[in-house]
Write an enzyme that holds these catalytic residues in place. Structure first.
Site, PDB file in Angstrom:
ATOM      1  N   CYS A 130      34.749  19.422 -62.256  1.00 40.09           N
ATOM      2  CA  CYS A 130      36.121  19.418 -62.778  1.00 40.09           C
ATOM      3  C   CYS A 130      36.811  20.754 -62.529  1.00 40.09           C
ATOM      4  CB  CYS A 130      36.096  19.100 -64.276  1.00 40.09           C
ATOM      5  SG  CYS A 130      37.727  19.163 -65.013  1.00 40.09           S
ATOM      6  N   CYS A 133      39.104  21.853 -65.365  1.00 40.52           N
ATOM      7  CA  CYS A 133      38.447  22.441 -66.542  1.00 40.52           C
ATOM      8  C   CYS A 133      37.882  23.830 -66.245  1.00 40.52           C
ATOM      9  CB  CYS A 133      37.278  21.580 -67.025  1.00 40.52           C
ATOM     10  SG  CYS A 133      37.503  19.824 -66.879  1.00 40.52           S
ATOM     11  N   ASP A 134      37.238  23.981 -65.093  1.00 41.49           N
ATOM     12  CA  ASP A 134      36.438  25.189 -64.837  1.00 41.49           C
ATOM     13  C   ASP A 134      37.051  26.145 -63.820  1.00 41.49           C
ATOM     14  OD1 ASP A 134      34.565  24.069 -66.565  1.00 41.49           O
ATOM     15  OD2 ASP A 134      33.511  23.037 -64.947  1.00 41.49           O
TER      16      ASP A 134
END
Ligand code: NAP
Length: 302
Positions: A130, A133-134
């Site tokens: 992701c 997200c990261d």
């Protein structure tokens, strides 16, 4: 007794909940991982009619708020199985059993793994599924994105604004994702396409130090010196909990047509978990409307 229990709270599940509640019925939405589904991993939605531009998390938040304000109940529980009773269904989770007149399976899909050496060991230490997200953990660093679909293209685009250098690794020389995004990526100085290349190993002991790829044309290996590997190679269904009751196709998707009906009267399937060709936000929402109307009709007969 709920009118409709919905398994999965992605776009399909939450849209179905909105339709059920607006029909004056009671919906319970069960999901093992909060709400939102795969769309929360998308940084920017540009192809939903009427919305020019919205982030995935914002879109999911809006759906959740809309469903909750209409009175839909949400619980974070994994469904283990569904049993058919004389008239209704029992939906069994890790902590409780719920009864419903109709069920909508909207379990979506999960990220597919590459299945190469080093991948599993380094998840969370440089391997991610992701970018939304990261991505920020890799500010100013060199990273690789693997895949040729829309997710990989979008991830590469997002990461080109965060990372120092982005290698976009794809096993063919043509992308599956939208040409418009490919053209935008071509204009970015810090994006390099690594085509006809299969990842063979994520290198590193405690953190990612590189990605080894094999060129399928000349059979030569190349080491990409990166500290992050974003894997975006598609998705797999997660419908094992229902396989005793409803028919799945050989890939594990729920066998249901455009009317969203499964082989069991009263159980419907909506969104990416269903056997279908086009898996998009709009088709998930479309399925949800079809499934919810049918589920409401079924509940009225019970
Ligand atoms: P996808 O379209 O299935 O693409 C997966 C990519 O990974 C393909 O290019 C595939 O290569 C490659 N791949 C698969 N297994 C691999 C392996 N073992 N090793 C290396 N490469 C591998 O998946 P996706 O990009 O996640 O998209 C899923 C669906 O969501 C699509 O319908 C997509 O259009 C949609 N989506 C839409 C949006 C949007 O509308 N904004 C955003 C993201 C995703 P091949 O091409 O060679 O098969």
């Amino acid at each position: 007794m709920y009118d409709v229990v919905i398994v999965g709270s992605g776009t399909a599940g939450m849209t179905a909940a909105i339709y059920v509640q607006r029909a004056g019925k009671k919906a319970l939405v069960l999901d093992e991982a909060g709400f939102g589904g795969q769309i929360v991993f998308t940084s920017c939605i540009e192809n939903y009619p009427g919305i020019q531009n919205v982030s995935g998390p914002e879109f999911a938040d809006g759906l959740h708020k809309q469903a909750e304000e209409l009175g839909a109940e949400f619980k974070v529980e994994r469904v283990i199985s569904i049993e058919k009773k004389e008239k209704a269904f029992s939906i069994i989770t890790g902590v409780a059993i719920y009864e419903a007149k109709s069920v909508i399976v909207a379990t979506g899909v999960k990220s597919r793994k590459l299945g190469i050496e080093g991948e599993e060991k380094l998840v969370g230490s440089g391997v991610s599924y992701c970018a939304t997200c990261d991505g920020n953990f890799f500010k100013g660093r060199d990273i690789a994105v693997v895949g040729g679909g829309n997710t990989a293209l979008e991830d590469a685009e997002v990461m080109s604004g965060i990372a120092n250098k982005v290698y976009l690794v794809h096993r063919r020389d043509e992308f599956r994702g939208e040409q418009l995004t490919v053209e935008r990526l071509k204009t970015k100085d810090n994006v390099e396409f690594v085509l006809n290349s299969k990842p063979v190993e994520v290198v590193g002991n405690f953190a990612v130090e590189g990605l080894k790829v094999l060129n399928t044309l000349d059979n030569k290996e190349r080491m990409l010196e990166v500290s992050g590997v974003f894997v975006a190679v598609g998705h797999v269904p997660d419908n094992k909990a229902f396989e005793k009751l409803i028919n799945l196709d050989p890939q594990g998707f729920v066998d249901a047509g455009e009317n969203c009906r499964t082989n069991i009267d009263g159980i419907f399937a909506a969104g990416d978990c269903r056997n279908k060709k086009v898996r998009q936000l709009i088709t998930a929402a479309g399925d949800a409307a079809v499934a919810a109307v049918a589920a409401i009709e079924h509940a009225n007969k019970v």
